[in-house]
Design an enzyme around this catalytic site. Structure first.
Site, PDB file in Angstrom:
ATOM      1  N   MET A   1       0.347 -16.507  12.296  1.00  0.00           N
ATOM      2  CA  MET A   1       0.555 -15.898  11.183  1.00  0.00           C
ATOM      3  C   MET A   1       1.904 -15.696  11.124  1.00  0.00           C
ATOM      4  SD  MET A   1      -2.778 -13.754  10.586  1.00  0.00           S
ATOM      5  CE  MET A   1      -4.364 -14.482   9.782  1.00  0.00           C
TER       6      MET A   1
ATOM      7  N   SER B   1       0.776  -1.128  -0.113  1.00  0.00           N
ATOM      8  CA  SER B   1      -0.155   0.097   0.037  1.00  0.00           C
ATOM      9  C   SER B   1       0.810   1.414   0.076  1.00  0.00           C
ATOM     10  CB  SER B   1      -0.923   0.036   1.301  1.00  0.00           C
ATOM     11  OG  SER B   1      -1.539  -1.257   1.234  1.00  0.00           O
TER      12      SER B   1
ATOM     13  N   ASP C   1       1.773  -8.096  11.244  1.00  0.00           N
ATOM     14  CA  ASP C   1       3.221  -9.076  11.009  1.00  0.00           C
ATOM     15  C   ASP C   1       4.436  -8.456  11.778  1.00  0.00           C
ATOM     16  OD1 ASP C   1       1.697 -11.067   9.718  1.00  0.00           O
ATOM     17  OD2 ASP C   1       2.298 -10.163   7.760  1.00  0.00           O
TER      18      ASP C   1
ATOM     19  N   ARG D   1       7.548  -2.903  50.139  1.00  0.00           N
ATOM     20  CA  ARG D   1       8.123  -1.420  49.994  1.00  0.00           C
ATOM     21  C   ARG D   1       9.052  -1.086  50.944  1.00  0.00           C
ATOM     22  NH1 ARG D   1       2.990  -1.231  47.891  1.00  0.00           N
ATOM     23  NH2 ARG D   1       2.991  -0.603  45.940  1.00  0.00           N
TER      24      ARG D   1
ATOM     25  N   ARG E   1       4.180 -14.871   7.159  1.00  0.00           N
ATOM     26  CA  ARG E   1       4.835 -15.405   5.938  1.00  0.00           C
ATOM     27  C   ARG E   1       6.099 -15.373   5.834  1.00  0.00           C
ATOM     28  NH1 ARG E   1      -0.140 -14.134   3.345  1.00  0.00           N
ATOM     29  NH2 ARG E   1      -1.540 -15.919   3.523  1.00  0.00           N
TER      30      ARG E   1
ATOM     31  N   THR F   1       7.756  -1.709  37.814  1.00  0.00           N
ATOM     32  CA  THR F   1       6.911  -1.023  38.613  1.00  0.00           C
ATOM     33  C   THR F   1       5.555  -0.451  37.423  1.00  0.00           C
ATOM     34  OG1 THR F   1       6.168   1.089  39.639  1.00  0.00           O
ATOM     35  CG2 THR F   1       8.478   1.176  38.525  1.00  0.00           C
ATOM     36  N   ILE F   2       4.343  -0.626  37.844  1.00  0.00           N
ATOM     37  CA  ILE F   2       3.357  -0.209  37.082  1.00  0.00           C
ATOM     38  C   ILE F   2       3.465   1.359  36.866  1.00  0.00           C
ATOM     39  CG2 ILE F   2       1.910  -2.176  37.522  1.00  0.00           C
ATOM     40  CD1 ILE F   2       0.050  -0.136  38.928  1.00  0.00           C
TER      41      ILE F   2
ATOM     42  N   HIS G   1      -7.539 -16.139  11.692  1.00  0.00           N
ATOM     43  CA  HIS G   1      -7.866 -14.789  11.734  1.00  0.00           C
ATOM     44  C   HIS G   1      -8.221 -14.322  13.120  1.00  0.00           C
ATOM     45  CE1 HIS G   1      -7.955 -15.339   7.366  1.00  0.00           C
ATOM     46  NE2 HIS G   1      -7.621 -14.120   7.306  1.00  0.00           N
TER      47      HIS G   1
HETATM   48  P1  ADP Z   1      -0.160  -4.280   1.780  1.00  0.00           P
HETATM   49  O1  ADP Z   1      -0.385  -2.919   1.843  1.00  0.00           O
HETATM   50  O2  ADP Z   1      -0.741  -4.994   3.306  1.00  0.00           O
HETATM   51  O3  ADP Z   1       1.368  -4.873   1.507  1.00  0.00           O
HETATM   52  P2  ADP Z   1      -1.048  -5.093  -0.735  1.00  0.00           P
HETATM   53  O4  ADP Z   1       0.419  -5.394  -1.497  1.00  0.00           O
HETATM   54  O5  ADP Z   1      -1.904  -6.381  -1.103  1.00  0.00           O
HETATM   55  O6  ADP Z   1      -1.160  -5.108   0.807  1.00  0.00           O
HETATM   56  O7  ADP Z   1      -1.597  -3.682  -1.351  1.00  0.00           O
HETATM   57  C1  ADP Z   1      -3.028  -3.214  -1.160  1.00  0.00           C
HETATM   58  C2  ADP Z   1      -3.425  -2.322  -2.345  1.00  0.00           C
HETATM   59  O8  ADP Z   1      -2.232  -1.359  -2.368  1.00  0.00           O
HETATM   60  C3  ADP Z   1      -3.293  -3.060  -3.534  1.00  0.00           C
HETATM   61  O9  ADP Z   1      -4.352  -3.813  -3.617  1.00  0.00           O
HETATM   62  C4  ADP Z   1      -3.112  -1.941  -4.664  1.00  0.00           C
HETATM   63  O10 ADP Z   1      -4.289  -1.362  -4.828  1.00  0.00           O
HETATM   64  C5  ADP Z   1      -2.149  -1.278  -3.833  1.00  0.00           C
HETATM   65  N1  ADP Z   1      -0.832  -1.403  -4.120  1.00  0.00           N
HETATM   66  C6  ADP Z   1      -0.103  -2.110  -3.840  1.00  0.00           C
HETATM   67  N2  ADP Z   1       1.317  -2.230  -4.429  1.00  0.00           N
HETATM   68  C7  ADP Z   1       0.893  -1.234  -5.500  1.00  0.00           C
HETATM   69  C8  ADP Z   1       1.826  -0.707  -6.345  1.00  0.00           C
HETATM   70  N3  ADP Z   1       3.428  -1.151  -6.623  1.00  0.00           N
HETATM   71  N4  ADP Z   1       1.463   0.142  -7.366  1.00  0.00           N
HETATM   72  C9  ADP Z   1       0.222   0.646  -6.975  1.00  0.00           C
HETATM   73  N5  ADP Z   1      -0.591   0.468  -6.078  1.00  0.00           N
HETATM   74  C10 ADP Z   1      -0.143  -0.618  -5.471  1.00  0.00           C
END
Ligand code: ADP
Length: 737
Positions: A201, A114, A159, A464, A203, A522-523, A291
């Site tokens: 989880m 993203s 992750d 204490r 990968r 200590t909290i 999940h």
């Molecule tokens: P994460 O952000 O968890 O790594 P993804 O890799 O599936 O998840 O990315 C989520 C979204 O971000 C994708 O569905 C896409 O819309 C956008 N995205 C990811 N990589 C690219 C990229 N190289 N160029 C443009 N948009 C991207």
């Protein structure tokens, strides 16, 4: 082109990729910070899909709407994958949807994919607008108003696999879910002498598997970054058999989703089950957590982290420049930092590549210091027996001092196991410094600490008590009699004071001339030499869970809750607890409470109720003021609220000190204790007698000389002279809306 303004026009915020607990807290912080700065925020629903689609999926989000989402898991504005955003045409549509609404700043909360997508979008922005002008879709004037896209990225991912931040939003909550499950499995496995194989989880990243193993009594862990040696099958069976022979009633093997062997061949939970059943003839069950790890209410840490990140992201948008690299908001130690986003993405992707190409040493290095350290510690403490006999002449005593702090048992466990493994004798003083004074000290064995990692309270006792002159002489006598030549003090205010007193008298009593190390437990988070103490995270989670329930109790009424939290003279729990629960007002001992302040707060909150607010929350630290007590403030709000709302006092009490330690407290205790043992070991082996306090400074673990103790505390109050968390008081002012 027009001159670049120093402020964004309007901001869009979106969540993308896999959902993670704490994303809502980040969105809320973005909206409240922007509102504070007088800027509108649009929430983009369904991630990049919403940005490309536009219409009703991009909606203005008012602070009042954002205020009620802090405690919710997942992401209320939705997340979705978008193939179209991967195309230029899709990104052009996204740009159009933004400028048509006057938006030229974007906060993306997601994973590396993203964030990489967001960066590309930013790089193309001017060209995309030019294409829209050429096509007659937008006017040149509109394009000129938004010459570049301001961007800030923050990582939401369970992750914890992103370079540029020690913690991603959602990872701590996932650890909470995993550890709850592992604790539960340990008890059922022990009842039946069973082995469980648990898949978690991850990968490409074994963070969740490794840390959850460290925080529970897992017998074996398999992670992608560090495949086991070729004979792992025989080794695993030997270790589990050895565990049984010393009386372990249960075994848990944790397998990360992406676990593999040295040749890159996946190792699955099912394979491990079959192996153990065949070789050990045992009843073995597989549990795939799935999940569940993503869901549920965010932990205190994730709420606080996401709030800080969201705030910093908006600040960053103001500072963004057309030609500088986009920045990622991250955490280093316990400081919020920014780093060039694409460098972080590249390093993250490099780790994944190295795992794929079987370069495991390189992967471990890229994961950073504490990852490898945690793996090594785990290998020592999960053994069935120490590697050395106790013949090294080193006799280290562990003693607590101060109130009980969740994590104390975990500290003793690690001290015992690491010490015995080095061939030392480990002694525990019963009941704090009273036990040390009275010679109530006993030797600890490997299995004496079995199961202690997850237990709250303090098995060897704490209080204490601070020894006076006479008691110091007695303690010196006992230290000589027991031939103790190193001391680990795991405690709070009283423990530190006592340790300092012993150290101060070492010229008078040669028996006290031994290395002493203090560990902050200590909290209250009120001891010097550290920005953070163990136990406070568990207390914060207790506060957050209680306040969630308290808030929930007021669904049908209009009410202000005045919640009193612990902390003695230190407002840490109140400030961070207040930020993590969305408090409207927070009262701290450091600031005190004034009549003028109270009057202003009553007026401000009353006005908010007139505007439709339903539940108000005031968090007051117990030591804030002697006159303006929790009861006083509650009565004041009750009276002034008139028919608008009523007020109730809630003192959270000792629940904050109790309970099983949180994942964070278990993990940090383990790492800190290992470092303390290393310190004592170095001193003992080299004939040194230095004494120190361990703690987080600028986010990293460091030692401070114990002799500087008096210069690091406040004269008249029970707290350190310098408290970094106080910097977040500004954040609290913004977040109260
Ligand atoms: P994460 O952000 O968890 O790594 P993804 O890799 O599936 O998840 O990315 C989520 C979204 O971000 C994708 O569905 C896409 O819309 C956008 N995205 C990811 N990589 C690219 C990229 N190289 N160029 C443009 N948009 C991207």
């Amino acid at each position: 082109m027009s001159e670049v303004k120093s402020a964004p026009s309007s901001i869009a915020v979106l969540t993308s990729g896999g959902d993670a607990a704490g994303m809502n807290a980040a969105v809320r912080a973005v909206v409240l910070t922007a509102a504070h700065r007088g800027i509108d925020v649009f929430a983009v629903h369904e991630g990049y899909h919403g940005l490309v689609t536009g219409g009703d999926l991009i909606r203005r989000m008012e602070p009042s709407a954002a205020d009620g989402i802090l405690h919710l898991g997942g992401t209320v504005i939705g997340t979705a994958r978008s193939k179209r955003f991967r195309t230029r045409e899709g990104r052009r549509e996204a740009a159009r949807n933004m400028v048509e609404r006057g938006i030229d700043a974007l906060v993306v909360i997601g994973g590396d994919g993203s964030l990489a997508g967001a960066n590309l979008f930013r790089q193309e922005w001017a060209e995309l607008l030019a294409e829209l002008v050429d096509a007659g879709t937008i006017t040149q004037d509109t394009a000129d108003k938004h010459p570049f896209l301001r961007l800030a990225g923050l990582v939401g991912s369970i992750d914890n696999d992103m370079s540029g931040t020690d913690m991603t939003v959602g990872a701590d909550t996932a650890l909470h879910r995993i550890i709850d499950a592992l604790d539960a499995l340990h008890s059922t496995a022990a009842s039946h002498q069973r082995t469980f194989v648990v898949e978690v989880m991850g990968r490409n990243c074994g963070y969740l598997a490794l840390m959850s193993s460290l925080a529970t009594a897992a017998s074996w862990v398999l992670i992608p970054e560090h495949p086991p040696s070729a004979d792992w099958r025989a080794q695993m069976c030997r270790d589990i058999k050895a565990g049984r022979s010393i009386g372990r009633r249960h075994s848990v093997v944790v397998v990360a989703e992406g676990a593999r062997d040295r040749d890159g061949i996946p190792i699955t939970a099912e394979q491990v089950r079959t192996l153990l059943e065949d070789e050990l003839g045992e009843d073995v069950r597989v549990t795939v957590l799935g999940h569940v790890q993503r869901g549920g209410a965010p932990s205190a840490f994730d709420r606080y982290l996401a709030t800080q990140f969201g705030y910093r992201a908006v600040e960053r948008l103001f500072a963004d420049e057309p030609h500088g690299p986009a920045q990622l908001i991250g955490l280093q130690g316990n400081r919020v930092i920014t780093s060039p986003l694409m460098e972080c993405v590249a390093r993250t992707q490099e780790v994944a590549e190295r795992v794929k190409s079987h370069d495991y040493d390189g992967t471990m290095k890229l994961r950073g210091g504490s990852f490898g350290e945690s793996y090594r510690i785990l290998q020592t403490i999960q053994q069935a027996a120490p590697r050395n006999d106790p013949d090294r002449g080193c006799r280290i005593a562990v003693v607590h001092g101060g109130g009980p702090a969740p994590g104390m048992n975990a500290a003793v466990r690690v001290a015992v196991r690491i010490g015995l493994d080095r061939g030392y004798t480990i002694l525990a003083a019963n009941n704090g410094f009273v036990g040390l004074r009275d010679g109530d000290v006993h030797e600890m064995g490997w299995m004496d600490v079995s199961g202690w990692v997850s237990e709250g309270g303090a098995e060897i006792g704490t209080n204490r008590y601070v020894p006076g002159a006479g008691a110091i002489a007695q303690i010196a006598e006992q230290i000589a009699a027991q031939r103790i030549n190193g001391l680990l003090v795991a405690g709070g205010w009283a423990g530190y004071r006592a340790a300092y007193e012993l150290q101060r008298h070492r010229d008078e009593y040669p028996a006290l001339d031994i290395p002493i190390v203090c560990m902050p437990m200590t909290i209250n988070n009120d001891v010097p030499g550290t920005e953070l103490s163990i136990g406070s995270d568990t207390a914060l989670n207790s506060i957050v869970a209680d306040v969630d329930k308290i808030r929930g109790s007021a669904v049908a009424t209009r009410r202000v809750f005045v919640v009193e939290v612990m902390g003695h003279d230190c407002g840490f729990l109140a400030l961070v607890g207040g930020l993590a629960t969305g408090a409207d007002r927070i009262y701290l001992p450091e600031d005190g409470i004034t009549l003028d302040g109270l009057t202003a707060d009553v007026h401000a909150l009353t006005a908010r109720f007139r505007g439709g607010k339903r539940v108000g929350l005031i968090v007051r630290s117990e030591g804030s003021d002697r006159v303006y007590t929790t009861e006083f403030i509650t009565s004041l709000f009750q009276k002034e609220g008139g028919g608008l709302f009523d007020a109730r006092a809630e003192t959270l009490g000792h629940a904050q000190e109790g309970g099983n330690p949180s994942p964070f407290d278990r993990i940090q205790t383990t790492i800190m204790t290992a470092r303390c043992m290393e310190f004592l070991s170095e001193q003992l082996e080299a004939g040194g007698r230095a004494s120190a306090m361990i703690g987080f400074q600028s986010g990293t673990l460091r030692f401070t000389d114990l002799t500087s103790y008096p210069t690091l505390i406040e004269e008249d109050a029970q707290r350190p002279a310098e408290q970094r968390w106080m910097d977040n008081r500004d954040l609290a002012l913004v977040m109260r809306g």
